[in-house]
Each structure stands twice: as structure tokens, then as C-alpha cells.
Design a protein around this motif. Structure first.
Motif, PDB file in Angstrom:
ATOM      1  N   TRP A 401       0.749  -1.232  -0.081  1.00  0.00           N
ATOM      2  CA  TRP A 401       0.070   0.015   0.029  1.00  0.00           C
ATOM      3  C   TRP A 401       0.696   1.111  -0.107  1.00  0.00           C
ATOM      4  CZ3 TRP A 401      -0.768   4.374   3.112  1.00  0.00           C
ATOM      5  CH2 TRP A 401      -1.824   5.072   2.946  1.00  0.00           C
ATOM      6  N   ARG A 402       1.794   1.258   0.711  1.00  0.00           N
ATOM      7  CA  ARG A 402       2.728   2.496   0.863  1.00  0.00           C
ATOM      8  C   ARG A 402       3.603   2.526  -0.264  1.00  0.00           C
ATOM      9  NH1 ARG A 402       5.366   1.561   6.928  1.00  0.00           N
ATOM     10  NH2 ARG A 402       3.586   1.543   8.195  1.00  0.00           N
ATOM     11  N   ALA A 403       4.106   1.402  -0.896  1.00  0.00           N
ATOM     12  CA  ALA A 403       4.842   1.541  -2.161  1.00  0.00           C
ATOM     13  C   ALA A 403       4.007   2.199  -3.298  1.00  0.00           C
ATOM     14  CB  ALA A 403       5.378   0.192  -2.536  1.00  0.00           C
ATOM     15  N   SER A 404       2.771   1.642  -3.452  1.00  0.00           N
ATOM     16  CA  SER A 404       1.813   2.162  -4.218  1.00  0.00           C
ATOM     17  C   SER A 404       1.695   3.777  -4.270  1.00  0.00           C
ATOM     18  CB  SER A 404       0.517   1.560  -4.121  1.00  0.00           C
ATOM     19  OG  SER A 404      -0.422   1.963  -5.078  1.00  0.00           O
ATOM     20  N   LYS A 405       1.521   4.351  -3.039  1.00  0.00           N
ATOM     21  CA  LYS A 405       1.368   5.616  -2.909  1.00  0.00           C
ATOM     22  C   LYS A 405       2.625   6.484  -3.441  1.00  0.00           C
ATOM     23  CE  LYS A 405      -1.765   7.200  -1.093  1.00  0.00           C
ATOM     24  NZ  LYS A 405      -3.116   7.353  -1.734  1.00  0.00           N
ATOM     25  N   LYS A 406       3.698   5.710  -3.169  1.00  0.00           N
ATOM     26  CA  LYS A 406       5.190   6.428  -3.719  1.00  0.00           C
ATOM     27  C   LYS A 406       5.176   6.251  -5.033  1.00  0.00           C
ATOM     28  CE  LYS A 406       7.122   6.955   0.340  1.00  0.00           C
ATOM     29  NZ  LYS A 406       7.409   8.294   1.107  1.00  0.00           N
ATOM     30  N   TYR A 407       4.713   5.269  -5.889  1.00  0.00           N
ATOM     31  CA  TYR A 407       4.663   5.118  -7.254  1.00  0.00           C
ATOM     32  C   TYR A 407       3.838   6.339  -7.742  1.00  0.00           C
ATOM     33  CZ  TYR A 407       7.527   0.982  -6.857  1.00  0.00           C
ATOM     34  OH  TYR A 407       8.526   0.138  -6.508  1.00  0.00           O
ATOM     35  N   CYS A 426      12.106  12.490 -22.792  1.00  0.00           N
ATOM     36  CA  CYS A 426      12.400  11.272 -23.005  1.00  0.00           C
ATOM     37  C   CYS A 426      12.727  10.583 -21.596  1.00  0.00           C
ATOM     38  CB  CYS A 426      13.459  11.134 -23.748  1.00  0.00           C
ATOM     39  SG  CYS A 426      13.976   9.430 -24.211  1.00  0.00           S
ATOM     40  N   ILE A 427      13.339  11.298 -20.594  1.00  0.00           N
ATOM     41  CA  ILE A 427      13.728  10.876 -19.183  1.00  0.00           C
ATOM     42  C   ILE A 427      12.030  10.688 -18.552  1.00  0.00           C
ATOM     43  CG2 ILE A 427      14.745  11.246 -17.107  1.00  0.00           C
ATOM     44  CD1 ILE A 427      16.568  12.680 -18.591  1.00  0.00           C
ATOM     45  N   ALA A 428      11.250  11.507 -18.703  1.00  0.00           N
ATOM     46  CA  ALA A 428      10.045  11.487 -18.147  1.00  0.00           C
ATOM     47  C   ALA A 428       9.297  10.530 -18.527  1.00  0.00           C
ATOM     48  CB  ALA A 428       9.361  13.053 -18.245  1.00  0.00           C
ATOM     49  N   LYS A 429       9.181  10.049 -19.580  1.00  0.00           N
ATOM     50  CA  LYS A 429       8.302   9.202 -20.247  1.00  0.00           C
ATOM     51  C   LYS A 429       8.907   7.846 -19.733  1.00  0.00           C
ATOM     52  CE  LYS A 429       7.340   6.815 -24.656  1.00  0.00           C
ATOM     53  NZ  LYS A 429       7.639   6.504 -26.065  1.00  0.00           N
ATOM     54  N   GLY A 430      10.174   7.541 -19.671  1.00  0.00           N
ATOM     55  CA  GLY A 430      10.666   6.158 -19.052  1.00  0.00           C
ATOM     56  C   GLY A 430      10.385   6.290 -17.621  1.00  0.00           C
ATOM     57  N   LEU A 431      10.368   7.336 -16.933  1.00  0.00           N
ATOM     58  CA  LEU A 431       9.898   7.212 -15.310  1.00  0.00           C
ATOM     59  C   LEU A 431       8.461   7.060 -15.305  1.00  0.00           C
ATOM     60  CD1 LEU A 431      11.983  10.318 -14.319  1.00  0.00           C
ATOM     61  CD2 LEU A 431      12.157   7.995 -13.613  1.00  0.00           C
ATOM     62  N   ARG A 432       7.741   7.655 -16.275  1.00  0.00           N
ATOM     63  CA  ARG A 432       6.049   7.376 -16.072  1.00  0.00           C
ATOM     64  C   ARG A 432       5.839   6.022 -16.272  1.00  0.00           C
ATOM     65  NH1 ARG A 432       5.619  12.197 -19.161  1.00  0.00           N
ATOM     66  NH2 ARG A 432       5.113  11.040 -20.897  1.00  0.00           N
ATOM     67  N   ILE A 433       6.515   5.344 -17.197  1.00  0.00           N
ATOM     68  CA  ILE A 433       6.332   3.920 -17.656  1.00  0.00           C
ATOM     69  C   ILE A 433       6.675   3.131 -16.469  1.00  0.00           C
ATOM     70  CG2 ILE A 433       7.034   1.908 -19.101  1.00  0.00           C
ATOM     71  CD1 ILE A 433       7.284   3.833 -21.511  1.00  0.00           C
ATOM     72  N   SER A 434       7.870   3.227 -15.970  1.00  0.00           N
ATOM     73  CA  SER A 434       8.369   2.578 -14.783  1.00  0.00           C
ATOM     74  C   SER A 434       7.496   2.629 -13.387  1.00  0.00           C
ATOM     75  CB  SER A 434       9.700   2.916 -14.392  1.00  0.00           C
ATOM     76  OG  SER A 434      10.248   2.186 -13.399  1.00  0.00           O
ATOM     77  N   CYS A 435       7.090   3.875 -13.059  1.00  0.00           N
ATOM     78  CA  CYS A 435       6.238   4.012 -11.913  1.00  0.00           C
ATOM     79  C   CYS A 435       4.982   3.301 -12.207  1.00  0.00           C
ATOM     80  CB  CYS A 435       6.088   5.606 -11.734  1.00  0.00           C
ATOM     81  SG  CYS A 435       7.626   6.356 -11.275  1.00  0.00           S
ATOM     82  N   ASN A 436       4.335   3.758 -13.370  1.00  0.00           N
ATOM     83  CA  ASN A 436       3.042   2.889 -13.547  1.00  0.00           C
ATOM     84  C   ASN A 436       2.833   1.287 -13.590  1.00  0.00           C
ATOM     85  OD1 ASN A 436       1.329   5.393 -13.770  1.00  0.00           O
ATOM     86  ND2 ASN A 436       1.875   5.584 -16.081  1.00  0.00           N
ATOM     87  N   LEU A 437       4.237   0.904 -14.186  1.00  0.00           N
ATOM     88  CA  LEU A 437       4.135  -0.580 -14.055  1.00  0.00           C
ATOM     89  C   LEU A 437       4.501  -1.260 -12.505  1.00  0.00           C
ATOM     90  CD1 LEU A 437       6.456  -1.442 -17.290  1.00  0.00           C
ATOM     91  CD2 LEU A 437       4.101  -2.208 -16.911  1.00  0.00           C
ATOM     92  N   ASN A 438       5.186  -0.387 -11.743  1.00  0.00           N
ATOM     93  CA  ASN A 438       5.412  -0.840 -10.520  1.00  0.00           C
ATOM     94  C   ASN A 438       4.302  -0.667  -9.830  1.00  0.00           C
ATOM     95  OD1 ASN A 438       7.991  -1.210 -11.455  1.00  0.00           O
ATOM     96  ND2 ASN A 438       8.895   0.512 -10.039  1.00  0.00           N
ATOM     97  N   ASN A 439       3.565   0.317  -9.921  1.00  0.00           N
ATOM     98  CA  ASN A 439       2.293   0.554  -9.139  1.00  0.00           C
ATOM     99  C   ASN A 439       1.106  -0.524  -9.709  1.00  0.00           C
ATOM    100  OD1 ASN A 439       0.259   1.576  -7.418  1.00  0.00           O
ATOM    101  ND2 ASN A 439       0.205   3.499  -8.703  1.00  0.00           N
ATOM    102  N   ALA A 440       1.025  -0.879 -10.855  1.00  0.00           N
ATOM    103  CA  ALA A 440       0.291  -2.098 -11.430  1.00  0.00           C
ATOM    104  C   ALA A 440       0.614  -3.363 -10.463  1.00  0.00           C
ATOM    105  CB  ALA A 440       0.446  -2.280 -12.810  1.00  0.00           C
ATOM    106  N   ALA A 441       1.930  -3.429 -10.105  1.00  0.00           N
ATOM    107  CA  ALA A 441       2.541  -4.833  -9.508  1.00  0.00           C
ATOM    108  C   ALA A 441       1.834  -4.557  -8.257  1.00  0.00           C
ATOM    109  CB  ALA A 441       3.911  -4.734  -9.527  1.00  0.00           C
TER     110      ALA A 441
END
Length: 541
Positions: A401-407, A426-441
Motif C-alpha cells: 500500500w505504501r509503495a503504491s502511494k510512492k509510485y 524522454c527521461i520523463a516518459k521512461g519514469l512514467r512507464i516505470s512508475c505505472n508498471l511498478n504501481n500495477a504490480a
């Protein structure tokens, strides 16, 4: 409908020859009103009245926000209850039935300096065309004429009790023939959600403000129920077939908030705080609190007026349930917080002897983390990377739950990249993708499968060949029993990465589920056909 044409039409209506009234200021906070059509009566609605309006609105010089006229359905809200922006509450309160007017609402009566991203920017002036269709003064609380309410004395403020709140009331009930049936002995306290012996009282208090007095006309089905466990001393007996007149006063109430939505963290407000602002994640908070076990033993105490205890919210510096409760408090607020220790925090061991903790909390002050719209592009990227790193550590520790809030917060820092350079985009796009994928997990671990599909879909919108997004969305669809969608995603992922073992196992699980479902359907249809072939009269009555 084209938004620019809607705005033009709205602005033109303000200039039509029928408009005889000039624009005037309402109050002293900058609200301006121009009447397009006069009303048909002299009365105006009062705070608490349920008003019905048609409206259309846009940002000054900008886009259309919404229009009930286009939808063909009027919009209903309770006046003066902060269900709408302050400019609406103040403006509609000046209108008569049938009146139509244009209101120019300054930022301080709308969304102020915070705005409502992404549609409404900070410090936006809003323009609304509002038509007051009707309102209810004597309110049909039950919706079927069973409880009619007439206000005898207006209450204070704007707030009304909610389902979880504890109310203090005085009331007396009279039968149709003038017999006093019941009268409280002093002040009666009960929770609104309790199964109170008189259902009409429980329903009515939710519409009342502090100090309000009202007269209720109550049909017998909403009167006293003699089968309730609670004993009420009824003068002259229980009149189950008699309508009642109840004189009810809401003396006060204490708000009880279900912080987590599952009754594991409850907050009862004992002293109302200042303003509307509350701490968010990353805020520096100053508090005084004392924690007690169920038997009353003091387990911990931190802070004093001379030296309040300081901590950063959602950084695991205090009990998680208490942390989340403090984030719902206003400056100066005092509250009693009950934390059910069982399953409150992610994967943490609990003391089986103490299933709950009780805290007395005072929020002295807080300072919010710098909002993203005040950061430059480099600060946004750095903040995103920090929050993502924090989320990774929490995920590894099993604190989903806490991890999700951080992402979620990390992604917000780089959600809007129009001011970024090409390299930063380009950097922001990569970060958005990574954060959304981690949040999905995280959402998969938390069982929030619809949210997991939404986050994966956001990734696939910008990166259609992302194998992780396809895999995790397939997992979410499988958990939701949407087998066809799950199979489409996993097949697509396998096409991109045919040697991936996890994908192969997921595909096998989907096929096994489809076989189980196919067998279930076959058995069900077989049973139906067998019953249809039974000779008439062969089944037992």
C-alpha cells in the motif's frame, strides 16, 4: 459538442437584447452576477435546501467544463453544504425560481491556487450559466413521503452528520390525537449508523446542522419499532399504527471518520481544526499524541505544547494507522483515533494480546512538501526518481500500500511534460512507464485488479510493445475472470518474448481456467436440456 461553440453561445446569451439587468457584485469576495431571465417568485432557497439547476460552465477564456443542458439531466445538490464550490453556494442562494443568470466566480471562491489539474489551472476564474429550476423547503427525507421535515430554527455552519458520526439530540414525539408518546430525558447520544428505535430520527439527523430544530411528520412505518433490543419508555404505549409528529433538536455531534474504508482506523473529532487544508504525503507534521492499549495502559506518548513531536508523513516514523489518520486532520484539530492492529499494516507482526490501540492526538501544525506545479523541470525529475526509489524499497519489504502511494506520487511529478526539453521528455516518459508498471504490480498484490488494468493500459498507450504491461494486465484480467482479454494480452506478450517462462506459465493457467469454465457451461446446459425433456407432470409438486 464543440467546446468553443458552446462557450461562444454562452457568452452571446449574456449580450442578448432581453438582458436588462447589469452585472453586479454578490458579497465582498469578487463574485459577480448578471441576470439573463428574472425568476417567477420572490423566495430564494435557504442553506440545506435541495436545489435543482441546469448549468453550463467554462474557464474564463478557456475550455468548456461541463453542461447539464447538453446531457439533458438537471444537476441536484444541497445548498450551503459544500457539495459544490463556494461561488455556487453563494450565487445560487441569491436566485429565485425560474431565474437564469451568469456568474463570474473568482479563484478564491472556486479552486484557489491549487486548481483542479489537469483541466483547471491554479488561480482560474470560472464562468457559469445557471438556471434555478426548483428546490425543496419542506424536505421529503425518506423519498416516499414517510418523513417530512420542516425547519423551525436554522442551525450553525454548513456541515451535517454522516453515517458514522455520534450525535447528541433532544426530541419528543406526539401521536395524531395529541398524546405525548416519548420524550428524551436530557440529551440522548447515539451513532447515526446504529439501529435506533425510531428510524425517522436516525434519518432526519443526517440532514440537520448543529443547533437546528425541526418538526417531522412521520408515518407509522418510520415510527417507534417495539421489536428493537433498545428499551424506550413510551408514554401511553407503542402506537405502531399511528402517525407521529416529532420535535427534534440536533444539539451537537462528533465526526467519526473511517480513515481506511474498512473500519480498521477510525477517527472521532473532539475539536474542529482550522481551514480546509490537510497534510499530504511528505508533509512535515507537528503533533502531540498519547497511545493507550485496550486496557488503558499507556503504550507511548510523544510531544508537548512546548516541543511538539515532528515527523514526515508516510515515512514509517509512527504507527501506519495513526499516520494515515493524521493526514485527514486540519491544523488545530484534536481527535481520538482507534487503530485495529489486526492486518492494519502490510505484512507486519501484531501483538495478539492487543487487537487495537487508542490515540489522543492534537495536530499543532504542518508544512506541505513543495507542490509539483511550483517546481522547475529538473526538480520534478529528481523528485520523481526519489519517490520511485522509496517505492522500490517498500515493495521489496512487502509494504505494497505504501509503495503504491510512492509510485503514484512519483508519476504525478512528471505527468505533464509540456515545459520539458526533448531530452527531459524522454527521461520523463521512461519514469512514467516505470512508475505505472511498478504501481500495477502493487495493485495486483493488493487485489485492486481494475486499477492494475488501468495503469497497464496507460503504459500501453505510449509503449504498445511493453511486455511487462501486457503480462500484468493479463494477470489482472485473469483475476477478474475476463479470460478472453487475458488470453489476448498474453498471446501478444508471447509473440514479443516467446522464450519467457513466466508468460508460458500464465498462458497455461489461462487455458486451464478456460477448460474449467467450458466444462462448467457444458454441465449447466446439459442439466437444462434434461429438465426440458422431462415429461409433463413427471416432477413432484
Amino acid at each position: 459538442m464543440n467546446s468553443s461553440s458552446s462557450i461562444s453561445r454562452l457568452e452571446n446569451e449574456a449580450k442578448t437584447p432581453n438582458t436588462t439587468m447589469v452585472e453586479r457584485e454578490i458579497g465582498n469576495e469578487g463574485l459577480r452576477k448578471q441576470i439573463l431571465r428574472k425568476g417567477t417568485s420572490w423566495q430564494t432557497p435557504s442553506p440545506g435546501d435541495e436545489v435543482e439547476v441546469h448549468f453550463s460552465g467554462h474557464i474564463e477564456g478557456g475550455e468548456l467544463l461541463d453542461s447539464s443542458r447538453d446531457k439533458g439531466v438537471p444537476f441536484t445538490f444541497k445548498l450551503g453544504q459544500r457539495e459544490v464550490i463556494k461561488g455556487w453556494d453563494e450565487g445560487v442562494a441569491t436566485m429565485k425560481k425560474g431565474e437564469r443568470a451568469i456568474f463570474k466566480i473568482p479563484p478564491n471562491l472556486a479552486y484557489e491556487e491549487t486548481g483542479s489539474p489537469p483541466l483547471i489551472a491554479p488561480n482560474s476564474t470560472l464562468i457559469f450559466d445557471i438556471e434555478l429550476l426548483s428546490w425543496r423547503t419542506i424536505r421529503d427525507i425518506s423519498g416516499d413521503g414517510g418523513i417530512l421535515k420542516k425547519i423551525l430554527k436554522e442551525g450553525e455552519g454548513w456541515a451535517t452528520p454522516r453515517e458514522t458520526d455520534e450525535v447528541s439530540v433532544k426530541y419528543e414525539a406526539w401521536s395524531n390525537n395529541g398524546t405525548l408518546v416519548y420524550k428524551t430525558n436530557g440529551i440522548l447520544h447515539f451513532h447515526v449508523s446504529d439501529d435506533h428505535q425510531c428510524p425517522a430520527v436516525s434519518k432526519a439527523v443526517k440532514t440537520m446542522r448543529k443547533g437546528e430544530k425541526a418538526e417531522l411528520a412521520v408515518k407509522f412505518s418510520y415510527g417507534f419499532n417495539p421489536n428493537k433490543n433498545r428499551v424506550v419508555d413510551l408514554k401511553g404505549g407503542v402506537l405502531t399504527d399511528s402517525n407521529l409528529k416529532i420535535l427534534l433538536e440536533l444539539v451537537s455531534w462528533k465526526s467519526i471518520i473511517d480513515v481506511t474504508g474498512d473500519n480498521k482506523v477510525l477517527k472521532k473529532i473532539t475539536k474542529v481544526g482550522e481551514g480546509v487544508d490537510r497534510p499530504n504525503e511528505g508533509s512535515l507534521v507537528k503533533v502531540i499524541y498519547t497511545g493507550k492499549l485496550e486496557d488503558g495502559t499507556i503504550s507511548e506518548g510523544r510531544g508537548s505544547y512546548e516541543e511538539p513531536f515532528e515527523f514526515i508523513t508516510l515515512e514509517e516514523q509512527i504507527n501506519e494507522g495513526l499516520d494515515r489518520a493524521i493526514m485527514t486532520m486540519k491544523k488545530g484539530e484534536e481527535a481520538l483515533v482507534t487503530v485495529n492492529e489486526k492486518n492494519t499494516c502490510d505484512n507486519e507482526q501484531k501483538d495478539p494480546e492487543n487487537t487495537s490501540l487508542n490515540y489522543e492526538v492534537k495536530l499543532i501544525d504542518f508544512t506541505k512538501e513543495k507542490p509539483f506545479w511550483k517546481m522547475d523541470t529538473n526538480e520534478k525529475i529528481e523528485a520523481c526518481e526519489r519517490k520511485k526509489h522509496d517505492g522500490n524499497l517498500l515493495f521489496k519489504a512487502g509494504k505494497f500500500w505504501r509503495a503504491s502511494k510512492k509510485y503514484e506520487k512519483a508519476a504525478n511529478f512528471v505527468e505533464f511534460d509540456h515545459s520539458f526539453t526533448d531530452e527531459e521528455k524522454c527521461i520523463a516518459k521512461g519514469l512514467r512507464i516505470s512508475c505505472n508498471l511498478n504501481n500495477a504490480a502493487c495493485k495486483l498484490k493488493l487485489g485492486e485488479y481494475h486499477e492494475a488494468t488501468r495503469l497497464c493500459s496507460k503504459v500501453l498507450e505510449v509503449d504498445p510493445l511493453n511486455v511487462k504491461a501486457l503480462f500484468r494486465r493479463s494477470q489482472a484480467y485473469l483475476s477478474l475472470s475476463e479470460l478472453e482479454k487475458a488470453e489476448v494480452d498474453i498471446k501478444r506478450a508471447l509473440t514479443l518474448d516467446p522464450s519467457n517462462r513466466e508468460l508460458k506459465l500464465e498462458y497455461k493457467e489461462i487455458k486451464d481456467k478456460q477448460k474449467e469454465y467450458g466444462k462448467y457451461q457444458a454441465d449447466m446446459y446439459s442439466g437444462m436440456i434434461s429438465r426440458m425433456r422431462e415429461p409433463a407432470g413427471s416432477s413432484m409438486d
